[in-house]
Design an enzyme around this catalytic site. Structure first.
Site, PDB file in Angstrom:
ATOM      1  N   SER A   7     -60.033 -54.757 -25.816  1.00 47.67           N
ATOM      2  CA  SER A   7     -59.204 -53.836 -25.432  1.00 47.67           C
ATOM      3  C   SER A   7     -58.121 -54.683 -24.315  1.00 47.67           C
ATOM      4  CB  SER A   7     -59.894 -52.839 -24.428  1.00 47.67           C
ATOM      5  OG  SER A   7     -60.874 -53.461 -23.432  1.00 47.67           O
ATOM      6  N   GLU A   9     -55.191 -54.190 -21.196  1.00 50.03           N
ATOM      7  CA  GLU A   9     -54.687 -53.586 -19.991  1.00 50.03           C
ATOM      8  C   GLU A   9     -53.249 -54.121 -19.931  1.00 50.03           C
ATOM      9  OE1 GLU A   9     -57.406 -53.218 -16.642  1.00 50.03           O
ATOM     10  OE2 GLU A   9     -55.758 -53.454 -15.540  1.00 50.03           O
ATOM     11  N   THR A  40     -52.365 -49.188 -16.094  1.00 49.97           N
ATOM     12  CA  THR A  40     -52.732 -48.861 -14.863  1.00 49.97           C
ATOM     13  C   THR A  40     -52.131 -47.762 -14.073  1.00 49.97           C
ATOM     14  OG1 THR A  40     -51.324 -50.616 -13.792  1.00 49.97           O
ATOM     15  CG2 THR A  40     -53.579 -51.433 -14.362  1.00 49.97           C
ATOM     16  N   ALA A  43     -51.236 -46.080  -6.352  1.00 52.09           N
ATOM     17  CA  ALA A  43     -51.489 -44.731  -5.509  1.00 52.09           C
ATOM     18  C   ALA A  43     -50.132 -44.364  -5.142  1.00 52.09           C
ATOM     19  CB  ALA A  43     -52.420 -45.077  -4.440  1.00 52.09           C
ATOM     20  N   HIS A  68     -55.575 -45.399 -16.735  1.00 51.03           N
ATOM     21  CA  HIS A  68     -56.382 -45.322 -15.195  1.00 51.03           C
ATOM     22  C   HIS A  68     -56.096 -44.436 -14.291  1.00 51.03           C
ATOM     23  CE1 HIS A  68     -57.075 -49.962 -15.612  1.00 51.03           C
ATOM     24  NE2 HIS A  68     -56.963 -49.593 -16.927  1.00 51.03           N
ATOM     25  N   ARG A  98     -61.278 -45.328  -7.251  1.00 53.01           N
ATOM     26  CA  ARG A  98     -60.864 -45.141  -6.146  1.00 53.01           C
ATOM     27  C   ARG A  98     -59.455 -45.554  -5.945  1.00 53.01           C
ATOM     28  NH1 ARG A  98     -62.718 -47.957  -0.624  1.00 53.01           N
ATOM     29  NH2 ARG A  98     -61.019 -49.238  -1.602  1.00 53.01           N
ATOM     30  N   ASP A 100     -56.658 -48.014  -4.147  1.00 56.42           N
ATOM     31  CA  ASP A 100     -56.370 -48.689  -2.899  1.00 56.42           C
ATOM     32  C   ASP A 100     -55.181 -47.980  -2.429  1.00 56.42           C
ATOM     33  OD1 ASP A 100     -58.318 -50.659  -2.462  1.00 56.42           O
ATOM     34  OD2 ASP A 100     -57.307 -51.563  -4.157  1.00 56.42           O
ATOM     35  N   ALA A 114     -64.977 -43.369  -5.928  1.00 59.49           N
ATOM     36  CA  ALA A 114     -64.883 -43.354  -7.361  1.00 59.49           C
ATOM     37  C   ALA A 114     -65.859 -42.301  -7.916  1.00 59.49           C
ATOM     38  CB  ALA A 114     -64.691 -44.528  -8.143  1.00 59.49           C
ATOM     39  N   HIS A 140     -67.269 -56.056  -4.339  1.00 59.30           N
ATOM     40  CA  HIS A 140     -65.958 -55.531  -3.993  1.00 59.30           C
ATOM     41  C   HIS A 140     -65.897 -56.155  -2.797  1.00 59.30           C
ATOM     42  CE1 HIS A 140     -63.378 -52.512  -2.360  1.00 59.30           C
ATOM     43  NE2 HIS A 140     -62.880 -52.418  -3.571  1.00 59.30           N
ATOM     44  N   GLN A 167     -64.058 -56.408 -12.867  1.00 61.48           N
ATOM     45  CA  GLN A 167     -63.209 -57.183 -11.966  1.00 61.48           C
ATOM     46  C   GLN A 167     -63.211 -58.756 -12.563  1.00 61.48           C
ATOM     47  OE1 GLN A 167     -60.311 -57.791 -10.945  1.00 61.48           O
ATOM     48  NE2 GLN A 167     -60.637 -56.519  -9.033  1.00 61.48           N
ATOM     49  N   PHE A 207     -53.471 -63.014  -6.616  1.00 63.27           N
ATOM     50  CA  PHE A 207     -54.468 -61.695  -7.079  1.00 63.27           C
ATOM     51  C   PHE A 207     -55.973 -62.117  -6.513  1.00 63.27           C
ATOM     52  CE2 PHE A 207     -51.828 -61.075 -11.103  1.00 63.27           C
ATOM     53  CZ  PHE A 207     -50.979 -60.342 -10.422  1.00 63.27           C
ATOM     54  N   HIS A 257     -62.120 -57.194 -22.079  1.00 69.18           N
ATOM     55  CA  HIS A 257     -61.200 -56.455 -21.756  1.00 69.18           C
ATOM     56  C   HIS A 257     -60.199 -57.351 -20.855  1.00 69.18           C
ATOM     57  CE1 HIS A 257     -59.026 -52.761 -20.042  1.00 69.18           C
ATOM     58  NE2 HIS A 257     -58.853 -53.455 -19.078  1.00 69.18           N
TER      59      HIS A 257
HETATM   60  P1  FAD Z   1     -65.437 -47.441  -5.574  1.00 73.62           P
HETATM   61  O1  FAD Z   1     -66.327 -47.478  -6.773  1.00 73.62           O
HETATM   62  O2  FAD Z   1     -65.234 -46.086  -4.774  1.00 73.62           O
HETATM   63  O3  FAD Z   1     -65.767 -48.602  -4.594  1.00 73.62           O
HETATM   64  C1  FAD Z   1     -64.994 -48.886  -3.381  1.00 73.62           C
HETATM   65  C2  FAD Z   1     -65.916 -49.610  -2.221  1.00 73.62           C
HETATM   66  O4  FAD Z   1     -66.570 -48.437  -1.818  1.00 73.62           O
HETATM   67  C3  FAD Z   1     -66.856 -50.470  -2.673  1.00 73.62           C
HETATM   68  O5  FAD Z   1     -67.194 -51.421  -1.444  1.00 73.62           O
HETATM   69  C4  FAD Z   1     -68.157 -49.865  -2.899  1.00 73.62           C
HETATM   70  O6  FAD Z   1     -69.255 -50.550  -2.429  1.00 73.62           O
HETATM   71  C5  FAD Z   1     -67.895 -48.626  -1.547  1.00 73.62           C
HETATM   72  N1  FAD Z   1     -68.426 -47.115  -2.191  1.00 73.62           N
HETATM   73  C6  FAD Z   1     -68.506 -46.647  -3.280  1.00 73.62           C
HETATM   74  N2  FAD Z   1     -68.831 -45.449  -3.282  1.00 73.62           N
HETATM   75  C7  FAD Z   1     -69.391 -45.044  -2.288  1.00 73.62           C
HETATM   76  C8  FAD Z   1     -70.192 -44.303  -1.590  1.00 73.62           C
HETATM   77  N3  FAD Z   1     -70.399 -42.968  -2.320  1.00 73.62           N
HETATM   78  N4  FAD Z   1     -70.505 -44.219  -0.236  1.00 73.62           N
HETATM   79  C9  FAD Z   1     -70.099 -45.481   0.519  1.00 73.62           C
HETATM   80  N5  FAD Z   1     -69.453 -46.400  -0.009  1.00 73.62           N
HETATM   81  C10 FAD Z   1     -69.219 -46.464  -1.148  1.00 73.62           C
HETATM   82  N6  FAD Z   1     -56.460 -50.091  -8.704  1.00 73.62           N
HETATM   83  C11 FAD Z   1     -55.547 -49.270  -8.852  1.00 73.62           C
HETATM   84  O7  FAD Z   1     -54.834 -48.869  -7.861  1.00 73.62           O
HETATM   85  N7  FAD Z   1     -55.151 -48.706  -9.949  1.00 73.62           N
HETATM   86  C12 FAD Z   1     -55.576 -49.268 -11.111  1.00 73.62           C
HETATM   87  O8  FAD Z   1     -55.262 -48.792 -12.283  1.00 73.62           O
HETATM   88  C13 FAD Z   1     -56.672 -50.217 -10.929  1.00 73.62           C
HETATM   89  N8  FAD Z   1     -57.370 -50.423 -12.160  1.00 73.62           N
HETATM   90  C14 FAD Z   1     -58.660 -51.449 -12.052  1.00 73.62           C
HETATM   91  C15 FAD Z   1     -59.476 -51.611 -13.105  1.00 73.62           C
HETATM   92  C16 FAD Z   1     -60.545 -52.187 -13.155  1.00 73.62           C
HETATM   93  C17 FAD Z   1     -61.234 -52.624 -14.331  1.00 73.62           C
HETATM   94  C18 FAD Z   1     -60.806 -52.640 -11.800  1.00 73.62           C
HETATM   95  C19 FAD Z   1     -61.867 -53.553 -11.825  1.00 73.62           C
HETATM   96  C20 FAD Z   1     -60.051 -52.356 -10.839  1.00 73.62           C
HETATM   97  C21 FAD Z   1     -59.198 -51.597 -10.686  1.00 73.62           C
HETATM   98  N9  FAD Z   1     -58.202 -51.408  -9.470  1.00 73.62           N
HETATM   99  C22 FAD Z   1     -57.335 -50.459  -9.690  1.00 73.62           C
HETATM  100  C23 FAD Z   1     -58.777 -51.880  -8.455  1.00 73.62           C
HETATM  101  C24 FAD Z   1     -59.332 -50.828  -7.482  1.00 73.62           C
HETATM  102  O9  FAD Z   1     -58.865 -49.680  -7.660  1.00 73.62           O
HETATM  103  C25 FAD Z   1     -59.978 -51.451  -6.387  1.00 73.62           C
HETATM  104  O10 FAD Z   1     -60.757 -52.541  -6.374  1.00 73.62           O
HETATM  105  C26 FAD Z   1     -60.419 -50.405  -5.212  1.00 73.62           C
HETATM  106  O11 FAD Z   1     -60.594 -51.111  -3.741  1.00 73.62           O
HETATM  107  C27 FAD Z   1     -62.006 -49.933  -5.522  1.00 73.62           C
HETATM  108  O12 FAD Z   1     -61.985 -49.030  -6.533  1.00 73.62           O
HETATM  109  P2  FAD Z   1     -63.315 -48.302  -7.293  1.00 73.62           P
HETATM  110  O13 FAD Z   1     -62.978 -47.354  -8.223  1.00 73.62           O
HETATM  111  O14 FAD Z   1     -63.924 -49.678  -7.849  1.00 73.62           O
HETATM  112  O15 FAD Z   1     -64.005 -47.872  -5.877  1.00 73.62           O
END
Ligand code: FAD
Length: 278
Positions: A7, A9, A40, A43, A68, A98, A100, A114, A140, A167, A207, A257
């Protein structure tokens, strides 16, 4: 028969020229028969509309597409409206994140993590979407501890995700260790490694600083040594990243990917070297 799923991106282009270039990039990448293209999502504001536009275009071209969707700074109503738009277009994959918040921008909104987004998508749309989430073999950057991050990853999978994309990383052991730990926690879903081709060292270093992906010292020193000699950077990158992919495939990774940064050449060069043509 080679079973490695591929895939690619993209980010949503900012200009009409960028959009045209991306059409050409997609045409070039089609040779790899990708399972899907993903787009992607930033926010806030206009970048979100551009994601939708790009997704609509790809869908119209007949390729499977995974938008995404990041939930930070958003409301349930906004997320649902976007899900309904995608559903109406026949889009049936989502990469749920989730995200940023850009510094200085607004409040967190109605979702904190997320796993809440994944649960919401499942509650509102049942099994319509194939949901991918993010995974971090090198953890993370905000994780309290490695164990915590792993348990938080499990929360997303338990909430209903079908698969994960990692990642990028250059330490292959981090991926295999992560998969092993996930399996020990009962996670059986595919964990697809995210692959970052090396095109420009300064960009990669920036990055990596932001997302916590380590560039191993031996690679960093070699890349630094090339200075502005991009040809050598790219030749080295092609060797190193192809070798990484070979080890991943040999070790059972279900797919690759590619973070293309909207360029076809570097990802295709790796794909060609891997001999993955079907
Ligand atoms: P989460 O899974 O919510 O995790 C974030 C942090 O919170 C982690 O440290 C985790 O340990 C902690 N955490 C998670 N759940 C909980 C909980 N229930 N209670 C307490 N702590 C918790 N960013 C963008 O803005 N747009 C994109 O399109 C984008 N695409 C991406 C694609 C991939 C494949 C990857 C790997 C990353 C991408 N990102 C993107 C980056 C991503 O949004 C950031 O890394 C962001 O900081 C975390 O997103 P997440 O979904 O992993 O968050």
């Amino acid at each position: 028969m080679n079973k490695t799923k591929i895939s690619f991106e993209f980010f949503p282009p900012q200009t009409a020229e960028g959009a045209e270039k991306l059409v050409a990039t997609r045409k070039q990448l089609a040779i790899a028969s990708p399972e899907y293209f993903s787009v992607t999502f930033g926010a806030g504001g206009s970048t979100q509309e551009r994601t939708l536009q790009t997704v609509t275009q790809i869908k119209a071209e007949g390729t499977s597409v995974a938008p995404h969707l990041s939930c930070v700074g958003s409301t349930r109503e906004n997320v649902l409206s976007l899900l309904n738009t995608y559903r109406a277009q026949g889009v049936n994959r989502i990469v749920a994140l989730r995200g940023d918040l850009p510094s200085g921008m607004g409040s967190i909104g109605e979702f904190q993590y997320a796993n809440e987004l994944v649960a919401f998508i499942r509650a509102e749309t049942g099994d319509h979407f194939h949901i991918e989430v993010a995974a971090y073999p090198e953890f993370h950057p905000q994780a309290k501890s490695a164990r915590d991050d792993m348990l938080n990853f499990k929360r997303k999978m338990d909430a209903g995700a079908d698969a994960a994309i990692t990642q990028y990383f250059y330490n292959v052991d981090s991926y295999f260790y992560f998969v092993e730990q996930a399996r020990k926690l009962g996670i059986s879903a595919p964990i697809v490694p995210g692959i970052m081709p090396i095109v420009r060292y300064s960009q990669l270093a920036r990055f990596s600083e932001m997302c916590g992906a380590e560039i191993p010292r031996w690679m960093r020193k070699t890349l630094e040594g090339y200075g502005d000699d991009n040809e050598s950077v790219q030749a080295f990158g092609l060797d190193v990243v192809t070798a990484l992919c070979e080890k991943l495939i040999a070790g059972g990774a279900p797919g690759l990917h590619f973070y293309t940064l909207n360029q076809a050449a570097a990802s295709l060069a790796i794909w060609n070297r891997l001999g993955l043509k079907k």
